[in-house]
Design a protein around this motif. Structure first.
Motif: not given
Length: 451
Positions: A323-342
């Motif tokens: 379920x964690x894998x599925x939810x993580x893949x559903x998050x837009x790449x822009x949000x994940x990139x922004x969170x990684x930068x912060x």
């Protein structure tokens, strides 16, 4: 692929299937956990003997409790010529993340295939299955035979073995089953690499050939259905059922078929089916439609999630991971990139070393020198087209001198720059002299008013 049919049919009639499975029944047992995987336990290899077993008010003889790794039970051949039922019960252990890849199994050492096996969650279910197999006119048997019975470490289980042959059964327990680790890691890798793999030509060919090898008889039935235009509810449905039965039997008894008696048939089947599958895939070519590629990607990710769930007997933990894998893949790449930068800015700040004025001037001179050397080397090369460059310059002679090694600035330009820098410093000094404090400005203003 056609040679699979006589091959599987000959294997089917050469072996009999006598293993029976049962669904869990409402009856419960009073089995307590022993945790055979406790690291503080020393490896004990000891023989167990039958103990009285009372369940639901009924006493059952010949029940063996096997809860420690290495325990075994030995049985002699029957002297009266009748088959005897012996039941082996495994007590479950509590759920634990540290046992995510643990596994348990009962392995039977029996030379012949003359035995019946009954699986159930408790003794009552096993006895009921054994009685049903003796009294029923037709009793369904599963299409495979195995002498190693895999158990969930976290569930109570009982196995009944009915035979008149001599045999030994041993409890095997593993803290980490490396095959399960490989399945989990493979599922994770396929899930993350699915967008790339579904567009890879090599993966397309290998997948097509593998499907042709594993499901050739099912594909052959599908082609026959299309050729004769028959409904699924006609004789084609029976053909599909037979195909799945033979395919399942072959897969689950693959160890018996990889012997000297059948190895030449297996090699011939792999060669013929592989060549035919490659020809079909080559003729069809890789998929090019974006929607088809998306469907292949989603199918691969679904299979990978199933692999992750089925790779552990700790079902809540493996399901949560999927379920964690599925939810993580559903998050837009822009949000994940922004969170990684912060996160990097907040917790992993780079150590920046500031330059002093002397370091800055030294570095500036060094970089300027390197850039001028690179420019000279380029101007000397034929790629710079020097004749065309000279034709566009106002002072070609100075350009030639620069290429030959002369400075890029003349003495007059250096003197003019130095004089401009000196005058600028003077002007800055004058400006600094005109800067007054608040008291001086007040005095100057009062003097102006008097005048």
């Amino acid at each position: 692929m056609i040679i699979l049919i006589p091959f599987l049919v000959s294997l089917h009639f050469g072996h009999s299937a006598e293993v029976t499975s049962a669904q869990p029944s409402p009856a419960k047992t009073d089995i307590k956990s022993e945790n055979p995987g406790d690291k503080n336990d020393t490896l004990r290899t000891s023989q167990v003997f039958p103990t009285p077993w009372v369940e639901d008010g009924v006493s059952h003889p010949d029940v063996y409790r096997m809860g420690v790794k290495g325990q075994y039970a030995t049985f002699n051949a029957s002297t009266d010529g009748y088959e005897h039922l012996s039941i082996f019960c495994y007590p479950s252990v509590p759920l634990s993340i540290s046992l995510f890849w643990s596994s348990a199994s009962l392995k039977m050492d029996l030379p012949s295939n003359n035995y019946n096996v009954y699986l159930g969650p408790n003794v009552t279910t096993v006895v009921s299955l054994a009685q049903a197999s003796e009294s029923a006119w037709f009793y369904s048997q599963l299409p495979w035979r195995s002498k190693e019975f895999k158990l969930s470490p976290f569930e109570d289980a009982c196995i009944g073995v009915q035979t008149k042959e001599e045999y030994t059964i041993t409890l095997q327990w593993k803290h980490v089953n490396y095959m399960m680790v490989v399945v989990t890691m493979t599922g994770l890798a396929i899930f993350w690499m699915a967008p790339t793999l579904c567009r890879n030509t090599f993966f397309h060919y290998t997948t097509g050939i593998s499907l042709g090898l594993l499901m050739s008889i099912v594909l052959l039935t599908y082609l026959a259905q299309r050729r004769f235009k028959q409904s699924l509810f006609s004789w084609v449905g029976v053909a599909y059922s037979l195909s799945l039965y033979l395919m399942t039997r072959t897969w689950l008894n693959i160890k018996e078929y990889l012997t000297e008696q059948y190895i030449h048939l297996v090699i011939g089947y792999v060669l013929v089916a592989g060549i035919i599958s490659f020809t079909v895939v080559y003729r069809m070519g890789p998929p090019s439609n974006p929607r088809t590629i998306n469907l292949i990607q989603w199918a691969m990710q679904f299979v990978s999630l199933v692999m992750v769930v089925m790779s552990s007997y700790h079902q809540p933990a493996s399901l949560l991971l999927s379920i964690i894998l599925l939810l993580w893949s559903a998050i837009p790449a822009s949000l994940k990139s922004g969170a990684n930068t912060q996160i990097r800015k907040r917790f992993f700040k780079p150590q920046i070393k500031l330059l002093s004025e002397d370091d800055y001037n030294t570095q500036a001179h060094e970089e300027t020198r390197k850039a001028l050397e690179q420019l000279k080397a380029f101007c000397r090369s034929p790629a710079s087209k020097p004749w065309q460059t000279v034709a566009r310059l106002r002072t070609p002679g100075r350009f030639a001198e620069f290429i030959e090694g002369s400075p890029h600035l003349t003495a007059a330009e250096v003197m003019e720059y130095s004089h401009w820098d000196y005058n600028t410093d003077d002007e800055d000094g004058d400006e600094r002299e005109d800067v007054y404090t608040d008291d001086e400005e007040a005095d100057a203003a009062s003097d102006d008013n008097r005048d």
